[in-house]
Design an enzyme around this catalytic site. Structure first.
Site, short mmCIF file in Angstrom:
data_model
loop_
_atom_site.label_atom_id
_atom_site.label_comp_id
_atom_site.label_asym_id
_atom_site.label_seq_id
_atom_site.Cartn_x
_atom_site.Cartn_y
_atom_site.Cartn_z
N VAL A 33 0.82 -1.21 0.00
CA VAL A 33 0.00 0.00 0.00
C VAL A 33 0.85 1.26 0.00
O VAL A 33 0.53 2.25 -0.66
CB VAL A 33 -0.95 0.00 1.22
CG1 VAL A 33 -1.64 1.34 1.38
CG2 VAL A 33 -1.96 -1.12 1.09
N VAL A 129 -19.24 -10.83 -6.65
CA VAL A 129 -19.71 -11.49 -7.87
C VAL A 129 -19.25 -12.93 -8.00
O VAL A 129 -20.05 -13.83 -8.23
CB VAL A 129 -19.31 -10.68 -9.12
CG1 VAL A 129 -19.72 -11.42 -10.39
CG2 VAL A 129 -19.95 -9.30 -9.08
N ILE A 133 -12.43 -14.86 -8.16
CA ILE A 133 -12.29 -14.67 -9.60
C ILE A 133 -12.39 -13.19 -9.94
O ILE A 133 -13.39 -12.54 -9.63
CB ILE A 133 -13.38 -15.44 -10.37
CG1 ILE A 133 -13.31 -16.93 -10.06
CG2 ILE A 133 -13.25 -15.20 -11.87
CD1 ILE A 133 -14.44 -17.72 -10.66
N LYS A 202 -25.97 -11.86 -8.54
CA LYS A 202 -24.72 -11.64 -9.26
C LYS A 202 -24.96 -11.26 -10.71
O LYS A 202 -24.24 -10.42 -11.27
CB LYS A 202 -23.86 -12.91 -9.17
CG LYS A 202 -23.44 -13.24 -7.74
CD LYS A 202 -22.81 -14.62 -7.63
CE LYS A 202 -22.44 -14.95 -6.19
NZ LYS A 202 -21.92 -16.32 -6.03
N GLY A 302 -16.33 -19.40 -0.34
CA GLY A 302 -15.51 -19.84 0.78
C GLY A 302 -14.78 -18.68 1.42
O GLY A 302 -14.59 -17.63 0.81
#
Length: 433
Positions: A33, A129, A133, A202, A302
């Site tokens: 950061v 979503v 991924i 989604k 998960g």
């Protein structure tokens, strides 16, 4: 900048994972950061309950106080309220927000984006979503100069696991669901997954991003997988297909332009990349005019995969603050395109009928299809054993050419009314072929 303060709303599986990572990997995150990220509070329902890896002094049951003055707020509570009010308060107070709340985004996406825009802060939601991924950023940034025409994907790992086990092991729906619950893939109340509601939320977010048109949950046509049987799985395999619960977002042109968002179990050709997505994995297939076809694949649910996406958003937001800017502009969901009902969508059907095995049946079936302007691409007939029937029966499987959904639905009604048709055993749409 000495530090950035972070308030976390929610201490469940994902929230606890995010909190522990923020504390354990503080030095690594600071290097990425450019300054230290200080976790100042974790708002939970029961602050007296011990949470391994999270110091008790960080726990609070007062979320309003927790978010006050925070540079960044991470919302992992879920649900509509009080999450919506807390996110709006954070944005209006000058805090950037990271959320994984798909249900809230599907309902209040434009409102939240406008609040972030008005305050000059960020709203990030990659984890909402498809878990780990990365699909939100590609739609927002990587494909911003292209024209996305279609997004089709498996965005619910629970239903994909259930359908995959039914196909691989020959299990019935109930047994596959029970196993998914035992393995932790499905909740004790699996309704949101198996009824398609999770995937529909989604789909609303994906369609809004892909086409810059406000699409809410109410705009999405939803069908779940509870009606999928072992017989339907076997019939699909015999025809060269597999059954997947798909979220489909599409830009439609022609005389009736608009966008479509829909979720239903569909037949996917075994040659299509989505057919190979097994277990609890997710995959999203994007089609764009210049980029062509792109596929994103990985863990969709998960604690660890979802926390990975949340932390990615957190680092992105924090890095922009350190650099003194908001980064890329928020997604603009202000288009005026129409969201079309499913009746106005063109698709293909596979219709499985139990019919009388006697002369003239195929002619009657063909006339019922022709009456609605629907033509047959493929048809196969096999003998069917039904001890309850007083005459020989056959199973007739018909694959149609592409036609308007309204015409296909009317065709099914016409077929069901024929004397020669004992029952309509299944109706599935064909996608990706």
């Amino acid at each position: 900048m000495e530090k950035l303060t972070v308030a976390l709303l929610g201490g469940g599986v994902v929230g606890s994972e995010v909190a522990r990572t923020l504390l354990a990997d503080a030095e690594t995150l600071a290097e990425r950061v450019g300054t230290r990220l200080e976790l100042t509070a974790v708002a939970v329902r029961d602050a007296s309950r011990e949470r391994p890896g999270i110091p008790a002094e960080l726990l609070t049951d007062d979320p309003e106080t927790a978010i006050r003055g925070a540079d960044i707020v991470i919302e992992l509570m879920g649900g509509i309220e009080p999450a919506r009010s807390l996110i709006l308060a954070a944005l209006e107070g000058g805090s950037s927000v990271v959320t994984a709340n798909k249900a809230l985004l599907a309902q209040s996406f434009p409102e939240l984006l406008e609040a972030a825009d008005a305050s000059g802060v960020r709203l990030e939601f990659e984890a909402a979503v498809a878990g780990a991924i990365p699909i939100v950023r590609p739609l927002q940034a990587s494909l911003a100069g292209d024209r996305v025409t279609r997004v089709m994907g498996i965005v619910n790992g629970t239903t994909n696991y259930i359908l995959d086990q039914m196909a691989r092991e020959g299990w019935g729906f109930a047994h596959a669901l029970r196993t998914a619950q035992e393995l932790g893939y499905a909740e004790a109340d699996p309704t949101a997954d198996v009824a398609g509601l999770d995937a529909a939320a989604k789909a609303a977010i994906i369609a809004s991003l892909a086409f810059q048109v406000p699409v809410s949950m109410d705009d999405v046509h939803v069908e779940g997988i509870t009606g999928v049987s072992a017989d339907m799985i076997a019939t699909a395999e015999a025809q060269g297909f597999t059954i997947k619960l798909l979220a489909i977002c599409e830009r439609l042109e022609g005389e009736n332009p608009g966008v479509s968002a829909r979720v239903y179990p569909a037949l996917v050709s075994r040659e299509h990349p989505l057919a190979a997505v097994s277990g609890a994995f997710n995959a999203v297939f994007v089609e764009a005019e210049s980029a062509g076809s792109l596929m994103f694949y990985g863990q969709g649910a998960g604690g660890a995969p979802t926390s990975s996406a949340v932390l990615g958003d957190l680092v992105s937001v924090a890095r922009r603050k350190v650099l003194g800017g908001r980064g890329q502009a928020p997604a603009q969901i202000r288009g005026t395109g129409r969201v079309l009902p499913i009746a106005d969508v063109d698709t293909r059907y596979q219709i499985t009928l139990e019919v009388s095995d006697r002369p003239g049946v195929l002619l009657a079936v063909a006339e019922a299809l022709a009456a609605e302007g629907v033509s047959v691409e493929l048809a196969s007939q096999t003998q069917f054993e039904n001890p309850q029937a007083d005459e020989p029966r056959a199973k007739l499987v018909i694959a149609t050419h592409t036609a308007r959904e309204s015409a296909l639905a009317a065709t099914v009604e016409n077929l069901a009314a024929l004397d020669a048709v004992a029952s309509v055993r299944s109706v599935l749409r064909i996608e990706g072929s």
